[in-house]
Design a protein around this motif. Structure first.
Motif, mmCIF file in Angstrom:
data_model
loop_
_atom_site.group_PDB
_atom_site.id
_atom_site.type_symbol
_atom_site.label_atom_id
_atom_site.label_comp_id
_atom_site.label_asym_id
_atom_site.label_seq_id
_atom_site.Cartn_x
_atom_site.Cartn_y
_atom_site.Cartn_z
ATOM 1 N N VAL A 113 0.833 -1.209 0.000
ATOM 2 C CA VAL A 113 0.000 0.000 0.000
ATOM 3 C C VAL A 113 0.865 1.254 0.000
ATOM 4 N N MET A 114 1.897 1.270 0.832
ATOM 5 C CA MET A 114 2.773 2.453 0.921
ATOM 6 C C MET A 114 3.507 2.701 -0.391
ATOM 7 N N LEU A 115 3.940 1.648 -1.059
ATOM 8 C CA LEU A 115 4.641 1.825 -2.333
ATOM 9 C C LEU A 115 3.699 2.345 -3.422
ATOM 10 N N VAL A 116 2.449 1.865 -3.396
ATOM 11 C CA VAL A 116 1.475 2.381 -4.373
ATOM 12 C C VAL A 116 1.230 3.868 -4.143
ATOM 13 N N ILE A 117 1.087 4.251 -2.866
ATOM 14 C CA ILE A 117 0.883 5.676 -2.550
ATOM 15 C C ILE A 117 2.095 6.499 -2.981
ATOM 16 N N GLN A 118 3.283 5.942 -2.755
ATOM 17 C CA GLN A 118 4.498 6.679 -3.110
ATOM 18 C C GLN A 118 4.596 6.899 -4.619
ATOM 19 N N SER A 124 2.914 14.606 -8.163
ATOM 20 C CA SER A 124 1.922 15.618 -7.781
ATOM 21 C C SER A 124 2.100 16.096 -6.341
ATOM 22 N N ALA A 125 2.368 15.172 -5.420
ATOM 23 C CA ALA A 125 2.496 15.551 -4.003
ATOM 24 C C ALA A 125 3.705 14.813 -3.425
ATOM 25 N N SER A 126 4.850 15.441 -3.581
ATOM 26 C CA SER A 126 6.074 14.792 -3.127
ATOM 27 C C SER A 126 6.124 14.650 -1.606
#
Length: 200
Positions: A113-118, A124-126
């Motif tokens: 999940v965290m990698l997908v969000i990253q 767009s939102a670093s």
């Protein structure tokens, strides 16, 4: 006086007479094979005559053995389990880890999940991408600390139950930690206890 010495007369071995078997005892009923015969009977060719057939038989035996081991790991039957999973110590380790809620067992889903969000927020939102990466590292450290605490408690129980001499010299800690980091449904051998059902 100076003549040739006469050769000594040749000695003749006395014939060996076999004693008849004593009453009440029975012999094996056949002569003992000579060493040459025994070696010839025990000889096996280093290379089989038909290599393809021998390789096919070996693959079939390995397939049957793997199937037995897989079924044993699914059902908990230790007779056919691989050597690394056999024994009461390993079973106790598995039951202890499976009965506990481990942070490591949720590591793979949370990391995904965290990698997908990253990746989704990298352009767009670093800040969000950096925060997700930071949270992932924090979770990894927390999971490692949880695994260390789990092993400390487990080792005390193992020593109390089996004694220091009854434990293998190495590999047990890694066995427990790796199982704690696996997602519960994918663990092999399959868990035989529920969460909270710790072994005595």
């Amino acid at each position: 006086m100076f003549g040739r010495k006469q050769d000594p007369p040749p000695t003749v071995d006395a014939p060996v007479v076999e004693e008849p078997p004593k009453p009440g005892t029975t012999g094996k009923g056949r002569p003992t094979p000579s060493r040459k015969e025994a070696e010839a009977r025990n000889k096996r060719p280093l290379v089989p005559a038909d290599r393809r057939a021998a390789a096919k038989d070996a693959r079939a035996k390995q397939r049957v053995q793997r199937e037995l081991e897989y079924q044993a790991m699914r059902t908990g039957d230790e007779r056919h389990m691989p050597l690394r999973d056999k024994g009461p110590v390993r079973r106790y380790v598995r039951d202890y880890v499976d009965a506990r809620w481990n942070l490591g067992e949720l590591f793979l889903p949370i990391a995904a999940v965290m990698l997908v969000i990253q990746f989704a927020t990298a352009r767009s939102a670093s800040v969000v991408a950096f925060a997700s990466l930071l949270l992932l590292y924090v979770y990894i450290m927390a999971s490692l600390a949880d695994a260390w605490l789990m092993w400390r408690g487990l080792r005390k129980r193992l020593v109390a139950k089996f004694g220091e001499s009854g434990l293998p010299p190495r590999g047990l800690a890694m066995y427990a930690v790796l199982r704690a980091f696996q997602v519960r449904p994918s663990r092999l051998p399959k868990p035989q206890v529920k969460h909270g059902q710790r072994p005595s």
